[in-house]
Design a protein around this motif. Structure first.
Motif, PDB file in Angstrom:
ATOM      1  N   ARG A  17       0.850  -1.188   0.000  1.00  0.00           N
ATOM      2  CA  ARG A  17       0.000   0.000   0.000  1.00  0.00           C
ATOM      3  C   ARG A  17       0.887   1.239   0.000  1.00  0.00           C
ATOM      4  O   ARG A  17       1.755   1.390   0.862  1.00  0.00           O
ATOM      5  CB  ARG A  17      -0.902   0.009   1.234  1.00  0.00           C
ATOM      6  CG  ARG A  17      -2.026   1.040   1.130  1.00  0.00           C
ATOM      7  CD  ARG A  17      -2.962   0.947   2.290  1.00  0.00           C
ATOM      8  NE  ARG A  17      -2.371   1.499   3.509  1.00  0.00           N
ATOM      9  CZ  ARG A  17      -2.984   1.534   4.680  1.00  0.00           C
ATOM     10  NH1 ARG A  17      -4.189   1.009   4.806  1.00  0.00           N
ATOM     11  NH2 ARG A  17      -2.384   2.065   5.731  1.00  0.00           N
ATOM     12  N   THR A  25      -7.607   4.042  -1.820  1.00  0.00           N
ATOM     13  CA  THR A  25      -6.309   3.499  -1.430  1.00  0.00           C
ATOM     14  C   THR A  25      -5.551   3.113  -2.683  1.00  0.00           C
ATOM     15  O   THR A  25      -6.140   2.570  -3.624  1.00  0.00           O
ATOM     16  CB  THR A  25      -6.478   2.258  -0.530  1.00  0.00           C
ATOM     17  OG1 THR A  25      -7.130   2.649   0.680  1.00  0.00           O
ATOM     18  CG2 THR A  25      -5.138   1.625  -0.189  1.00  0.00           C
ATOM     19  N   TRP A  27      -2.290   1.009  -4.311  1.00  0.00           N
ATOM     20  CA  TRP A  27      -1.360  -0.100  -4.091  1.00  0.00           C
ATOM     21  C   TRP A  27      -0.346  -0.178  -5.213  1.00  0.00           C
ATOM     22  O   TRP A  27      -0.660   0.100  -6.374  1.00  0.00           O
ATOM     23  CB  TRP A  27      -2.112  -1.431  -4.073  1.00  0.00           C
ATOM     24  CG  TRP A  27      -2.973  -1.657  -2.877  1.00  0.00           C
ATOM     25  CD1 TRP A  27      -4.237  -1.185  -2.670  1.00  0.00           C
ATOM     26  CD2 TRP A  27      -2.645  -2.447  -1.720  1.00  0.00           C
ATOM     27  NE1 TRP A  27      -4.709  -1.617  -1.468  1.00  0.00           N
ATOM     28  CE2 TRP A  27      -3.754  -2.401  -0.857  1.00  0.00           C
ATOM     29  CE3 TRP A  27      -1.519  -3.180  -1.348  1.00  0.00           C
ATOM     30  CZ2 TRP A  27      -3.770  -3.062   0.365  1.00  0.00           C
ATOM     31  CZ3 TRP A  27      -1.544  -3.846  -0.128  1.00  0.00           C
ATOM     32  CH2 TRP A  27      -2.650  -3.778   0.719  1.00  0.00           C
TER      33      TRP A  27
END
Length: 305
Positions: A17, A25, A27
């Protein structure tokens, strides 16, 4: 339970991450089909969202990919794919080992005018390409300016997890050389961009973007245009050389009021960039210089420095 190591769309293995914000989010992932590293932006879904709000978030994510995919330029992040992950749309992007201008300013306070001019040249090149493709960014800010740091992973992308936060909260991992990167400047996160000819995704009276970088005409309820992105560029350059956004106050409301009516606080550290930054931050969008003029002036400023 961590998502690390999980396979997305039967192809992308989540490795690390690298960014997180209110809306998403990001990654670093391994594309197991093509054997390359990519960045995947996952949308955050609140269980309390109404159906129309959920549809808006989905559409924003898809539009982010569509807007960025219309722009082919080395200063704009490359979008590879849009996939569904457990019924949530995810954008698969180029992975750029990088830090952000926001992170650099948090660490250093401010940077020298010649370095700001170099970064500004990359930003204006990206905006010229976007505007030529009929795309407005609408959230130009230090947190959306990636400064490539090279490293062993090759080209790739670290994106701000939240295109709409007042303060950038995405974390960007620096890999490789130097505090200000290896030269590549990439404008990222077209998550609230609007392609020309499409409807907006905001409710009446709602401002989209980080308030410190929202142009006066938008604060007053006017329609954004290319000049609004140039104002945000000016606000970003002001912060880069002075160490703070030009009109920041204690609250977002006070900041918006200051943007609309206050005089620009004097530039004390801008050097050769001062006339350009002042012109970009003119309250009247018609009085701001064109993107071509901005690019020429930044090149001249760098040569003079």
């Amino acid at each position: 339970m961590s998502d690390e190591g999980r396979l997305v769309a039967e192809r992308y293995r989540l490795v690390e991450r690298i960014g997180r914000g209110g809306m998403g989010t990001v990654w670093r992932a391994a594309d197991e089909l093509l054997g390359r590293q990519v960045a995947i932006k996952q949308l955050h879904i609140s269980p309390h969202l109404a159906d129309d709000e959920l549809a808006t978030l989905y559409e924003r994510t898809r539009r982010e990919a569509q807007s960025a995919a219309r722009i082919a330029h080395p200063n704009v992040v490359v979008v590879h794919d849009v996939v569904d992950d457990r019924s949530v749309p995810c954008i698969v992007m180029e992975y750029v080992p990088s830090t952000t201008l926001a992170d650099v300013l948090k660490r250093k306070g401010r940077i020298e005018p010649e370095e700001a001019a170099r970064i500004g040249r990359g930003m204006i090149a990206a905006l010229r390409a976007a505007h030529a493709a009929g795309v407005l960014h609408r959230d130009v800010k230090p947190g959306n300016v990636l400064l490539g740091t090279g490293g062993s992973h090759g080209p790739g992308h670290h994106a701000d997890g939240d295109p709409g936060d007042h303060a950038t909260s995405g974390a960007h991992r620096a890999v490789g050389r130097g505090p200000l990167g290896d030269g590549r400047v990439v404008l990222t996160d077209f998550g609230i961009a609007v392609a020309s000819g499409t409807s907006t995704l905001t409710k009446t009276g709602e401002l989209v973007g980080s308030i410190d970088y929202v142009a006066p005409e938008r604060v007053k309820g006017g329609k954004p245009g290319p000049a609004s992105d140039l104002w945000a560029l000016g606000a970003t350059l002001y912060q880069a050389v002075e160490g703070r956004p030009p009109f920041r106050k204690d609250t977002a409301f006070e900041t918006a009021y200051a943007i609309a009516v206050d005089e620009l606080p004097p530039l004390r550290h801008a050097g050769v960039l001062a006339p350009l930054v002042e012109a970009l931050l003119d309250k009247d969008p018609d009085a701001r210089p064109s993107a071509e003029t901005v690019e020429w002036t930044l090149r001249a400023a760098a040569a003079e420095a």
